[in-house]
Design a protein around this motif. Structure first.
Motif, PDB file in Angstrom:
ATOM      1  N   ASN A 107       0.807  -1.236   0.000  1.00 29.35           N
ATOM      2  CA  ASN A 107       0.000   0.000   0.000  1.00 29.35           C
ATOM      3  C   ASN A 107       0.832   1.275   0.000  1.00 29.35           C
ATOM      4  O   ASN A 107       0.303   2.356   0.278  1.00 29.35           O
ATOM      5  CB  ASN A 107      -0.940   0.038   1.210  1.00 29.35           C
ATOM      6  N   ALA A 108       2.135   1.172  -0.312  1.00 30.39           N
ATOM      7  CA  ALA A 108       3.002   2.345  -0.201  1.00 30.39           C
ATOM      8  C   ALA A 108       3.773   2.602  -1.503  1.00 30.39           C
ATOM      9  O   ALA A 108       3.209   3.124  -2.465  1.00 30.39           O
ATOM     10  CB  ALA A 108       3.954   2.170   0.988  1.00 30.39           C
ATOM     11  N   TYR A 109       5.050   2.242  -1.535  1.00 28.57           N
ATOM     12  CA  TYR A 109       5.918   2.564  -2.661  1.00 28.57           C
ATOM     13  C   TYR A 109       6.780   1.369  -3.065  1.00 28.57           C
ATOM     14  O   TYR A 109       6.919   0.403  -2.304  1.00 28.57           O
ATOM     15  CB  TYR A 109       6.864   3.718  -2.291  1.00 28.57           C
ATOM     16  N   PHE A 110       7.382   1.488  -4.253  1.00 33.76           N
ATOM     17  CA  PHE A 110       8.456   0.582  -4.646  1.00 33.76           C
ATOM     18  C   PHE A 110       9.738   1.047  -3.952  1.00 33.76           C
ATOM     19  O   PHE A 110      10.039   2.238  -3.938  1.00 33.76           O
ATOM     20  CB  PHE A 110       8.688   0.620  -6.159  1.00 33.76           C
ATOM     21  N   VAL A 111      10.482   0.110  -3.399  1.00 29.26           N
ATOM     22  CA  VAL A 111      11.755   0.426  -2.753  1.00 29.26           C
ATOM     23  C   VAL A 111      12.821  -0.532  -3.265  1.00 29.26           C
ATOM     24  O   VAL A 111      12.615  -1.751  -3.293  1.00 29.26           O
ATOM     25  CB  VAL A 111      11.652   0.322  -1.219  1.00 29.26           C
ATOM     26  N   LYS A 112      13.966   0.035  -3.657  1.00 25.71           N
ATOM     27  CA  LYS A 112      15.086  -0.779  -4.131  1.00 25.71           C
ATOM     28  C   LYS A 112      16.138  -0.857  -3.046  1.00 25.71           C
ATOM     29  O   LYS A 112      16.598   0.167  -2.527  1.00 25.71           O
ATOM     30  CB  LYS A 112      15.687  -0.174  -5.405  1.00 25.71           C
ATOM     31  N   CYS A 113      16.514  -2.060  -2.673  1.00 22.83           N
ATOM     32  CA  CYS A 113      17.491  -2.267  -1.606  1.00 22.83           C
ATOM     33  C   CYS A 113      18.892  -1.912  -2.102  1.00 22.83           C
ATOM     34  O   CYS A 113      19.310  -2.340  -3.187  1.00 22.83           O
ATOM     35  CB  CYS A 113      17.451  -3.715  -1.133  1.00 22.83           C
ATOM     36  N   PRO A 133       9.242   7.832  -5.881  1.00 17.17           N
ATOM     37  CA  PRO A 133       8.113   8.687  -5.489  1.00 17.17           C
ATOM     38  C   PRO A 133       6.904   8.557  -6.407  1.00 17.17           C
ATOM     39  O   PRO A 133       5.778   8.879  -6.011  1.00 17.17           O
ATOM     40  CB  PRO A 133       8.694  10.105  -5.564  1.00 17.17           C
ATOM     41  N   GLU A 134       7.133   8.077  -7.648  1.00 11.52           N
ATOM     42  CA  GLU A 134       6.039   7.956  -8.615  1.00 11.52           C
ATOM     43  C   GLU A 134       5.229   6.671  -8.420  1.00 11.52           C
ATOM     44  O   GLU A 134       4.266   6.441  -9.148  1.00 11.52           O
ATOM     45  CB  GLU A 134       6.603   7.984 -10.044  1.00 11.52           C
TER      46      GLU A 134
END
Length: 248
Positions: A107-113, A133-134
């Motif tokens: 329910n939030a964002y894509f995050v790249k480790c 952010p998109e």
């Protein structure tokens, strides 16, 4: 439902405990709000998220029951995720967080480790990443897909809680009774207590209120030991089950 599945027998018999658990899950899956709780936390730091910013993200309480409505969950630069949702050197078909991999925060964002920080003993104490952010809401504008979705809570806005993980009192693999002396084969893991971090919305829960902690199981708040300052949750049943309905 449980009684219907048991049926009627003229001979003395017993029912598989997994059948009762199956019925509990079926009963709760549309009644219980689905909340996020981290039972074995490790901190996730989103390096490119604005310092000191907190935003409220809308979350549906139960996708299978629109009548339960929705809520807003705080999101920020520092979060807690489950420790087993990160691996520095993952095996094949592991789609959660590892260096270079991108996941969806539910329910939030894509995050790249981008990496991790370890203590002097080699234990991971922080996971680091960058967000897109998109991708607010969990979908990217360019249509790219990610295979892993993990849950989270805000490190600054979440609430500490004691969570009691109950299992069967009897160690079923060994059988009910010890063959040598006839004593009960007690399961040493019948109760495990952990310190968890939960959504702030759970501070409003009252005794016996039931919830699904996403990806963890169904829990109810303890009617005697829990207070608004010290939340206590008891596991009703896990999400996993090997039970299958008998064929008609």
């Amino acid at each position: 439902k449980f009684v219907e599945l048991c049926g009627i027998s003229k001979a003395q018999s017993s029912a598989d405990y997994a059948m009762l658990e199956y019925c509990i899950r079926e009963d709760l899956k549309t009644k219980a709000p689905r909340m996020m709780a981290i039972l074995d936390p490790v901190k996730l730091v989103i390096d490119n998220y604005p310092e000191g910013q907190t935003e409220m993200l809308p979350v549906v309480n139960n996708p299978e029951n629109e009548e339960l409505g929705s809520r807003e969950v705080p999101f920020g630069k520092e979060l807690y995720i489950e420790r087993d949702d990160f691996m520095e050197e993952p095996p094949k078909k592991y789609f959660r967080m590892f260096p270079g991999n991108e996941v969806r925060l539910m329910n939030a964002y894509f995050v790249k480790c981008t990496g991790c920080v370890k203590d002097e003993n080699g234990k991971v104490v922080e996971v680091h990443g960058t967000y897109d952010p998109e991708s607010r809401g969990g979908n990217s504008r360019d249509g790219r897909k990610v295979k892993g979705t993990i849950h989270w809570v805000s490190a600054t806005e979440s609430v500490k809680a004691q969570v009691r993980l109950y299992e069967n009192i009897i160690d079923e693999e060994k059988g009910v009774y010890n063959k040598e002396d006839g004593s009960l084969n007690v399961n040493p893991n019948s109760l495990t207590k952990v310190t968890a971090y939960v959504e702030p919305a759970l501070m409003e829960a009252k005794g016996y209120d039931s919830f699904q902690f996403v990806r963890n199981g169904y829990f109810c708040i303890d009617s005697k030991d829990s207070t608004s300052e010290n939340l206590v949750f008891n596991r009703i049943v896990s999400l996993k089950s090997s039970f299958k309905l008998p064929k008609k």
